[in-house]
Design a protein around this motif. Structure first.
Motif, PDB file in Angstrom:
ATOM      1  N   VAL A  76       1.206  -1.364  -0.217  1.00 56.46           N
ATOM      2  CA  VAL A  76      -0.185  -0.504  -0.708  1.00 56.46           C
ATOM      3  C   VAL A  76       0.824   1.074   0.150  1.00 56.46           C
ATOM      4  CG1 VAL A  76      -1.340   0.915   1.336  1.00 56.46           C
ATOM      5  CG2 VAL A  76      -2.172  -1.324   1.754  1.00 56.46           C
ATOM      6  N   ARG A  77       2.017   1.379   1.176  1.00 52.37           N
ATOM      7  CA  ARG A  77       2.917   2.603   0.344  1.00 52.37           C
ATOM      8  C   ARG A  77       3.623   2.630  -0.392  1.00 52.37           C
ATOM      9  NH1 ARG A  77       6.642   3.409   5.953  1.00 52.37           N
ATOM     10  NH2 ARG A  77       4.112   3.535   7.017  1.00 52.37           N
ATOM     11  N   ARG A  78       4.016   1.623  -1.202  1.00 52.20           N
ATOM     12  CA  ARG A  78       4.172   1.366  -1.925  1.00 52.20           C
ATOM     13  C   ARG A  78       3.591   2.303  -2.923  1.00 52.20           C
ATOM     14  NH1 ARG A  78       6.152  -0.107  -6.873  1.00 52.20           N
ATOM     15  NH2 ARG A  78       8.452  -0.616  -7.504  1.00 52.20           N
ATOM     16  N   ARG A  79       2.406   1.887  -3.226  1.00 56.21           N
ATOM     17  CA  ARG A  79       1.855   1.832  -4.704  1.00 56.21           C
ATOM     18  C   ARG A  79       1.115   3.865  -4.096  1.00 56.21           C
ATOM     19  NH1 ARG A  79      -1.689  -1.169  -3.540  1.00 56.21           N
ATOM     20  NH2 ARG A  79      -2.922  -0.304  -2.359  1.00 56.21           N
ATOM     21  N   GLU A  80       2.021   4.138  -2.956  1.00 52.86           N
ATOM     22  CA  GLU A  80       1.136   5.527  -2.839  1.00 52.86           C
ATOM     23  C   GLU A  80       2.347   6.278  -3.364  1.00 52.86           C
ATOM     24  OE1 GLU A  80       0.381   5.607   1.099  1.00 52.86           O
ATOM     25  OE2 GLU A  80      -1.134   5.032   1.010  1.00 52.86           O
ATOM     26  N   ARG A  81       3.363   5.851  -3.058  1.00 52.97           N
ATOM     27  CA  ARG A  81       4.823   7.045  -2.702  1.00 52.97           C
ATOM     28  C   ARG A  81       5.148   7.028  -4.363  1.00 52.97           C
ATOM     29  NH1 ARG A  81       9.528   5.591   1.446  1.00 52.97           N
ATOM     30  NH2 ARG A  81       7.269   6.283   1.897  1.00 52.97           N
TER      31      ARG A  81
END
Length: 234
Positions: free
Chosen positions: A130-135
């Motif tokens: 999820v964090r990778r997709r956001e960043r």
């Protein structure tokens, strides 16, 4: 490629703004010479520096109390000054143009601290999906890929994954950091990992809780050895 990068990102030092720095693409010699390098004496295992004079190899209290899963860890510089600014921009401002400079810093540290180390695969510390997709990217993955190009060693981001979200480690105590990342990582594609000598790459190491949790997972998955390399020490 360099010409296109110069057009997109004018080559000014991120520390002082001087045009066309020569030491790195975006860091001038004056700013780099002011960086606080991580130098001996430091723990032979985790690389944590200590004040004062030590005339022999030593193991710090934390590593003596519980030996880390990784074989050894080293960092190039302290997380401050121009290096800290470069890492902050990479992580929070999408400054991917700084990756080649930071990868060169990693390469230089590897040559100095692990001379002759033979590596089969470079593995970045993963972000939760999820964090990778956001960043939009994993900064450690970008560093590992660029370092792999310099070393001509394959970067294998898919071997290790973060299986649950974890809170940012920034404001946590050492025990909280350990609890936060416990059992947060697992390996896959173990056939690509079995018996391999792994170089685990991250941007910053503070207490070592995250890289230690990663090393545990990699060793459990069959890795023969895990050495850790980070740009900065927090």
């Amino acid at each position: 490629m360099t010409g296109w990068l110069d057009m997109l990102y004018p080559r000014n030092c991120i520390g002082c703004g001087v045009s066309a720095p020569e030491t790195f693409r975006f860091i001038c010699w004056d700013c780099w010479s002011d960086a606080s390098m991580v130098e001996p004496p430091f723990c032979a295992l985790c690389g944590d520096p200590v004040a004062g004079s030590v005339e022999h190899d030593f193991i710090c209290y934390a590593c003596s109390a519980e030996k880390p899963a990784f074989d050894a860890a080293r960092s190039a510089v302290r997380y401050e000054g121009v290096a800290g600014e470069a890492l902050r921009q990479l992580k929070y401002e999408h400054a991917l143009h700084l990756v080649p400079d930071l990868a060169q810093i990693l390469f230089n540290c590897l040559q100095a601290e692990f001379p002759g180390l033979e590596v089969d695969r470079i593995v970045p510390v993963p972000l939760f999906h999820v964090r990778r997709r956001e960043r939009g990217y994993n900064q450690s993955g970008e560093l590992a890929r660029a370092l792999g190009s310099l070393l001509r060693v394959k970067s294998s981001a898919g071997i290790l994954r973060r299986i649950r979200p974890t809170a940012t480690q920034t404001n946590l105590t050492a025990p909280q950091r350990l609890s936060n990342v416990r059992n947060a990582f697992e390996t896959r594609r173990e056939q690509q990992l079995a018996g391999k000598r792994i170089l685990l790459v991250d941007d910053v190491m503070t207490t070592g809780a995250t890289v230690n949790a990663c090393a545990k997972a990699l060793k459990k998955g069959g890795a023969a050895s895990v050495h850790v390399l980070t740009v900065a020490r927090g």
